[in-house]
Design a protein around this motif. Sequence first.
Motif, PDB file in Angstrom:
ATOM      1  N   PHE A  29       0.987  -1.655   0.287  1.00  0.00           N
ATOM      2  CA  PHE A  29       0.267  -0.075  -0.215  1.00  0.00           C
ATOM      3  C   PHE A  29       1.066   1.353  -0.048  1.00  0.00           C
ATOM      4  CE2 PHE A  29       0.060   1.247   4.389  1.00  0.00           C
ATOM      5  CZ  PHE A  29       1.233   0.106   5.169  1.00  0.00           C
ATOM      6  N   GLU A  30       0.073   3.092  -0.496  1.00  0.00           N
ATOM      7  CA  GLU A  30       1.185   3.785  -0.159  1.00  0.00           C
ATOM      8  C   GLU A  30       0.587   4.152   0.911  1.00  0.00           C
ATOM      9  OE1 GLU A  30       1.582   6.197  -3.979  1.00  0.00           O
ATOM     10  OE2 GLU A  30       0.588   4.343  -4.757  1.00  0.00           O
ATOM     11  N   ALA A  31       1.778   5.618   1.725  1.00  0.00           N
ATOM     12  CA  ALA A  31       1.274   5.806   2.245  1.00  0.00           C
ATOM     13  C   ALA A  31      -0.851   7.078   2.015  1.00  0.00           C
ATOM     14  CB  ALA A  31       1.693   7.166   3.203  1.00  0.00           C
ATOM     15  N   GLY A  32      -1.613   6.849   2.790  1.00  0.00           N
ATOM     16  CA  GLY A  32      -2.720   7.294   2.418  1.00  0.00           C
ATOM     17  C   GLY A  32      -4.056   6.370   1.899  1.00  0.00           C
ATOM     18  N   GLN A  33      -4.005   5.588   1.575  1.00  0.00           N
ATOM     19  CA  GLN A  33      -4.932   4.821   1.170  1.00  0.00           C
ATOM     20  C   GLN A  33      -5.420   4.070   2.324  1.00  0.00           C
ATOM     21  OE1 GLN A  33      -2.317   2.129  -1.678  1.00  0.00           O
ATOM     22  NE2 GLN A  33      -3.843   2.737  -3.178  1.00  0.00           N
ATOM     23  N   TRP A  34      -6.147   3.457   2.018  1.00  0.00           N
ATOM     24  CA  TRP A  34      -6.904   2.765   2.898  1.00  0.00           C
ATOM     25  C   TRP A  34      -7.912   1.142   2.702  1.00  0.00           C
ATOM     26  CZ3 TRP A  34     -11.928   1.383   0.644  1.00  0.00           C
ATOM     27  CH2 TRP A  34     -12.511   2.462  -0.651  1.00  0.00           C
ATOM     28  N   ILE A  35      -8.315   0.686   3.629  1.00  0.00           N
ATOM     29  CA  ILE A  35      -8.530  -0.710   3.217  1.00  0.00           C
ATOM     30  C   ILE A  35     -10.388  -0.919   3.204  1.00  0.00           C
ATOM     31  CG2 ILE A  35      -6.548  -2.537   3.236  1.00  0.00           C
ATOM     32  CD1 ILE A  35      -7.713  -2.651   6.523  1.00  0.00           C
ATOM     33  N   SER A  36     -11.013  -1.885   3.137  1.00  0.00           N
ATOM     34  CA  SER A  36     -12.398  -2.395   3.324  1.00  0.00           C
ATOM     35  C   SER A  36     -12.490  -3.459   4.290  1.00  0.00           C
ATOM     36  CB  SER A  36     -13.081  -2.513   2.143  1.00  0.00           C
ATOM     37  OG  SER A  36     -14.437  -2.860   2.433  1.00  0.00           O
ATOM     38  N   CYS A  37     -12.931  -3.055   5.439  1.00  0.00           N
ATOM     39  CA  CYS A  37     -12.532  -4.381   6.629  1.00  0.00           C
ATOM     40  C   CYS A  37     -14.527  -4.775   6.060  1.00  0.00           C
ATOM     41  CB  CYS A  37     -12.578  -3.704   7.326  1.00  0.00           C
ATOM     42  SG  CYS A  37     -11.120  -3.402   8.094  1.00  0.00           S
ATOM     43  N   ARG A  38     -14.612  -6.475   6.235  1.00  0.00           N
ATOM     44  CA  ARG A  38     -15.960  -6.914   6.265  1.00  0.00           C
ATOM     45  C   ARG A  38     -15.884  -6.948   7.270  1.00  0.00           C
ATOM     46  NH1 ARG A  38     -16.077 -13.195   4.315  1.00  0.00           N
ATOM     47  NH2 ARG A  38     -15.757 -12.164   1.596  1.00  0.00           N
ATOM     48  N   ILE A  39     -17.693  -6.460   7.515  1.00  0.00           N
ATOM     49  CA  ILE A  39     -17.510  -6.424   9.207  1.00  0.00           C
ATOM     50  C   ILE A  39     -19.215  -7.715   8.939  1.00  0.00           C
ATOM     51  CG2 ILE A  39     -19.147  -4.974  10.888  1.00  0.00           C
ATOM     52  CD1 ILE A  39     -16.416  -4.364   9.949  1.00  0.00           C
ATOM     53  N   PRO A  40     -19.073  -8.817   9.852  1.00  0.00           N
ATOM     54  CA  PRO A  40     -20.000 -10.276   9.577  1.00  0.00           C
ATOM     55  C   PRO A  40     -21.529  -9.199  10.744  1.00  0.00           C
ATOM     56  CG  PRO A  40     -17.056 -10.120  11.080  1.00  0.00           C
ATOM     57  CD  PRO A  40     -17.989  -9.291  10.108  1.00  0.00           C
ATOM     58  N   ALA A  41     -22.100  -9.681   9.567  1.00  0.00           N
ATOM     59  CA  ALA A  41     -23.241  -9.414  10.101  1.00  0.00           C
ATOM     60  C   ALA A  41     -24.350 -10.247  11.243  1.00  0.00           C
ATOM     61  CB  ALA A  41     -24.396  -9.125   9.069  1.00  0.00           C
ATOM     62  N   THR A  42     -24.853  -9.676  12.175  1.00  0.00           N
ATOM     63  CA  THR A  42     -25.951 -10.434  13.315  1.00  0.00           C
ATOM     64  C   THR A  42     -26.814 -10.961  12.435  1.00  0.00           C
ATOM     65  OG1 THR A  42     -24.910  -8.726  14.077  1.00  0.00           O
ATOM     66  CG2 THR A  42     -25.997 -10.465  15.268  1.00  0.00           C
ATOM     67  N   TYR A  43     -26.898 -10.618  11.248  1.00  0.00           N
ATOM     68  CA  TYR A  43     -28.697 -10.832  11.005  1.00  0.00           C
ATOM     69  C   TYR A  43     -28.129 -10.375   9.001  1.00  0.00           C
ATOM     70  CZ  TYR A  43     -30.816 -10.650  15.435  1.00  0.00           C
ATOM     71  OH  TYR A  43     -30.708 -10.410  16.495  1.00  0.00           O
ATOM     72  N   GLY A  44     -28.609 -11.821   8.793  1.00  0.00           N
ATOM     73  CA  GLY A  44     -28.311 -10.879   7.026  1.00  0.00           C
ATOM     74  C   GLY A  44     -27.192 -10.898   6.146  1.00  0.00           C
ATOM     75  N   GLU A  45     -26.752  -9.934   5.352  1.00  0.00           N
ATOM     76  CA  GLU A  45     -25.315 -10.101   4.953  1.00  0.00           C
ATOM     77  C   GLU A  45     -24.555  -9.248   5.646  1.00  0.00           C
ATOM     78  OE1 GLU A  45     -25.636  -8.905   0.565  1.00  0.00           O
ATOM     79  OE2 GLU A  45     -27.004 -10.796   0.160  1.00  0.00           O
TER      80      GLU A  45
END
Length: 231
Positions: A29-45
């Motif tokens: 990665f380069e300084a300044g970039q971001w990542i997406s994290c998967r957030i497990p759902a309690t219900y649904g997707e």
Amino acid sequence: MRTAKLLRSRILAPGVRELTFDPGPDFEFEAGQWISCRIPATYGEDLARSYSLASAPRADGTFDLAVTRVDEGPGSTYLHSLDLGAEVTISRAQGFFTMDEFERPAIMIATGTGISPFRAMLQALDAQGAFPYPVCLLLGVRTEKDILYGDEFEALARQRNLDFSVTLSQPSQWSGRRGYVQTHLPELVGRFQGQCDVYICGLSKMVKDVRRILKEELGLTKHQIHSERYD
Ligand SMILES: Cc1cc2nc3c(=O)[nH]c(=O)nc-3n(C[C@H](O)[C@H](O)[C@H](O)COP(=O)(O)OP(=O)(O)OC[C@H]3O[C@@H](n4cnc5c(N)ncnc54)[C@H](O)[C@@H]3O)c2cc1C
């Protein structure tokens, strides 16, 4: 997608947790970039939430995130509740909020955890040696307790051409800057007679307002203004 393991964490300020992850080999990665994290759902997707990488690339491959806990927010609550050793599914690093060219003075404006990409950029610049141009970093938070990475930036300011200041919107005993970050733009931009780049990171309302002031009141062009919005 890959998994990253939570190695360490600490509380930076009330409601703000820093998490240090090991994403395994070859995570670039380069300084300044971001990542997406998967957030497990309690219900649904499952959900996805983005977080700026709060550190420059390191030899050991680890990176930091600084996460503000949002009331009843699934993403931030999940990241605040993770135990050490937990694994999170993350995307590759993304985004264009990077300091591709450093050819004139830079002003960095952050509120809250909007400081994260600037910590990464400043660490990356520091690793390259002396700053070729001055950098002004202005962090806006509510109270003194909410200041993020203050000691680190003060230490860096003693070594490099960095002016670090904090403005408090709800100060009590405080001799530093007061009010919103917007209040201090004319003075900061005036230091360089407008010959500077301005980087802005935080919630949309602030980012939009700062962009408007820079363009309409201070005469900067859109090429001088770079921003990242968190909502
Ligand atoms: C490119 C990008 C980078 C981001 N980087 C970070 C980061 O480094 N650290 C971080 O804490 N968040 C960051 N965010 C925000 C993050 O993606 C989530 O929106 C945030 O954690 C709230 O998600 P949630 O599921 O907990 O709450 P939700 O229920 O989704 O609540 C969303 C609301 O939370 C508020 N909010 C979002 N982010 C913040 C924040 N940082 N401080 C205060 N209020 C907020 C906004 O008003 C938004 O409308 C980033 C967002 C983007 C798009």
